[in-house]
Design an enzyme around this catalytic site. Structure first.
Site, PDB file in Angstrom:
ATOM      1  N   GLY A 246      41.369  37.763  41.268  1.00 29.45           N
ATOM      2  CA  GLY A 246      40.817  38.942  42.063  1.00 29.45           C
ATOM      3  C   GLY A 246      39.297  38.660  42.593  1.00 29.45           C
ATOM      4  O   GLY A 246      38.930  37.505  42.669  1.00 29.45           O
ATOM      5  N   CYS A 247      38.538  39.850  42.567  1.00 34.17           N
ATOM      6  CA  CYS A 247      36.983  39.748  43.106  1.00 34.17           C
ATOM      7  C   CYS A 247      36.064  38.711  42.347  1.00 34.17           C
ATOM      8  O   CYS A 247      34.906  38.513  42.794  1.00 34.17           O
ATOM      9  CB  CYS A 247      36.549  41.130  43.362  1.00 34.17           C
ATOM     10  SG  CYS A 247      37.553  41.820  44.433  1.00 34.17           S
ATOM     11  N   TYR A 248      36.425  38.497  41.025  1.00 37.78           N
ATOM     12  CA  TYR A 248      35.319  37.595  40.251  1.00 37.78           C
ATOM     13  C   TYR A 248      35.594  36.283  40.513  1.00 37.78           C
ATOM     14  O   TYR A 248      35.046  35.382  39.942  1.00 37.78           O
ATOM     15  CB  TYR A 248      35.198  38.105  38.818  1.00 37.78           C
ATOM     16  CG  TYR A 248      36.443  37.672  38.097  1.00 37.78           C
ATOM     17  CD1 TYR A 248      36.747  36.278  37.448  1.00 37.78           C
ATOM     18  CD2 TYR A 248      37.479  38.663  37.781  1.00 37.78           C
ATOM     19  CE1 TYR A 248      37.882  36.067  36.704  1.00 37.78           C
ATOM     20  CE2 TYR A 248      38.603  38.552  37.029  1.00 37.78           C
ATOM     21  CZ  TYR A 248      38.778  37.406  36.314  1.00 37.78           C
ATOM     22  OH  TYR A 248      40.068  37.067  35.614  1.00 37.78           O
ATOM     23  N   GLY A 249      36.759  35.937  41.213  1.00 37.02           N
ATOM     24  CA  GLY A 249      37.209  34.348  41.455  1.00 37.02           C
ATOM     25  C   GLY A 249      36.050  33.378  41.981  1.00 37.02           C
ATOM     26  O   GLY A 249      36.291  32.409  41.517  1.00 37.02           O
TER      27      GLY A 249
ATOM     28  N   PHE B  99      32.451  40.517  40.234  1.00 41.53           N
ATOM     29  CA  PHE B  99      32.832  41.567  39.379  1.00 41.53           C
ATOM     30  C   PHE B  99      34.585  41.916  39.956  1.00 41.53           C
ATOM     31  O   PHE B  99      34.629  41.742  41.349  1.00 41.53           O
ATOM     32  CB  PHE B  99      32.379  43.069  39.845  1.00 41.53           C
ATOM     33  CG  PHE B  99      30.735  42.844  39.986  1.00 41.53           C
ATOM     34  CD1 PHE B  99      30.111  42.728  38.814  1.00 41.53           C
ATOM     35  CD2 PHE B  99      30.102  43.107  41.057  1.00 41.53           C
ATOM     36  CE1 PHE B  99      28.640  42.531  38.823  1.00 41.53           C
ATOM     37  CE2 PHE B  99      28.801  42.761  41.197  1.00 41.53           C
ATOM     38  CZ  PHE B  99      28.085  42.774  40.074  1.00 41.53           C
TER      39      PHE B  99
END
Length: 385
Positions: free
Chosen positions: A156-159, A367
């Site tokens: 997801g968005c922390y990748g 995040f």
């Protein structure tokens, strides 16, 4: 064995980004969304959705999934129809292709033969298949069959922060390594029609866009062949925020990817981010958060606003994050690398002394699910005019 390790820190040597050609204009999207999902009779819900879109501070987004795809797969617009197979049939092809486009741009900027790429890292939350998107991307690019691959699903968005952390470790522990790291997400995995009982779905439909970003990471840049560092990757860290379980999540179901986003996410991030900063910058002797540049994942306007307020940051600190959010929406893992690319380009265009808006030190934050925070301490390089 020390001779097998690089002597200097890893650096980002090139950046490439890519988006699908299809563009969604945010002002027009509520009408489009309720029309193509055959939900125009849900007038009150449509007005709620319009307000969500208006508050998003997004101007436009890129989206692979267009009206023609929806006509060919009409079940995709129904709220919880069993459509996972149809979605994956598209995504297992399109995710590596879009990732390849970003990689090709990074390789072109790098200016070296692709035979010098020793490692490939690929992350995506859009698809799961074997062999994975890493394999297909390597084949599309014509990389060596012996390139060392790492595939990471469902970060997801922390990748974006994760691929930098792993690329740094590989580059610094394998002398001469050149790591191609790519993030790609296509939101056909979560597009579906609205429901009165699922307002979280509406938030996702309003903010997510499609994109891919790639970086080439290596230590000891060889300036004799034209390699130039853009940013040094100084240190990395990852943490799970306290009392945050269940606030961001995604679940692969027969209907596709079901997205969870709790309203407390902006508060949780803003209340905990300074601790992350103190841990990262105390060894360097920095405690003024306006004295560094920021490469922040713009998960949404509320997150940026809350962090800005909590840390008393100057408005210009998030100008690149807000620009990427406005022009592309939230593209999950690749978004923070788009912000990095925007920062270095703007720094050059505005005549700044460094790639970091004229500052030496900076931080990259991602995040995502967990709630997980990924951070990278970044050092800019001087710009030669």
């Amino acid at each position: 064995m020390n001779h097998l390790r690089a002597e200097g820190p890893a650096s980002v040597l090139a950046i490439g980004t890519a988006n699908p050609e299809n563009i969604l204009i945010q002002d027009e999207f509520p009408d489009y969304y309720f029309r193509v999902t055959k939900s125009e009779h849900m007038t009150q819900l449509k007005e709620k959705f319009r307000k969500i879109c208006d508050k998003s501070m997004i101007r436009k987004r890129n989206c692979f999934l267009n009206e023609e795809h929806l006509k060919q797969n009409p079940r995709l617009v129904e709220h919880e129809m069993q459509t996972l197979d149809a979605r994956q049939d598209m995504l297992v092809v399109e995710v590596p292709k879009l990732g390849k486009d970003a990689c090709a741009k990074a390789i072109k900027e790098w200016g070296q033969p692709k035979s010098k790429i020793t490692h490939l890292i690929f992350t995506s939350a859009s698809t799961t298949d074997m062999p994975g998107a890493d394999y297909h991307c390597a084949k599309l690019l014509g990389l060596s069959p012996s390139v060392k691959r790492v595939m990471m699903y469902q970060l997801g968005c922390y990748g974006g922060g994760t691929v930098l952390r792993i690329a740094k470790d590989i580059a610094e522990n394998n002398k001469g390594a050149r790591v191609l790291a790519v993030c790609c997400d296509i939101m056909a995995c979560l597009f579906r029609g609205p429901s009165d009982s699922d307002l979280e779905l509406l938030v996702g439909q309003a903010i997510f866009g499609d994109g891919a970003a790639a970086v080439i990471v290596g230590a000891e840049p060889d300036e004799s062949v034209g390699e130039r560092p853009i940013f040094e990757l100084v240190s990395t860290g990852q943490t799970i925020l306290p009392n945050s379980e269940g606030t961001i999540g995604g679940h692969i179901r027969e209907a596709g990817l079901i997205f969870d986003l709790h309203k407390d996410v902006p508060m949780l991030i803003s209340n905990n981010i300074e601790k992350c900063l103190i841990e990262a910058f105390t060894p360097i002797g920095i405690s003024d958060w306006n004295s560094i540049f920021w490469i922040t994942h713009p998960g949404g306007k509320a997150i940026l606003d809350k962090v800005e307020e909590k840390l008393d940051l100057k408005k210009e600190k998030f100008v690149d994050s807000r620009h990427v959010l406005s022009e592309h929406g939230n593209m999950s893992s690749s978004t923070v690398l788009f912000v990095m690319d925007e920062l270095r380009k703007r720094s050059l265009e505005e005549g700044k002394s460094t790639t970091g808006d004229g500052f030496e030190w900076g931080v990259l934050f991602g995040f995502g699910p967990g709630l997980t925070v990924e951070r990278v301490v970044v050092r800019s390089v001087p710009i030669k005019y």
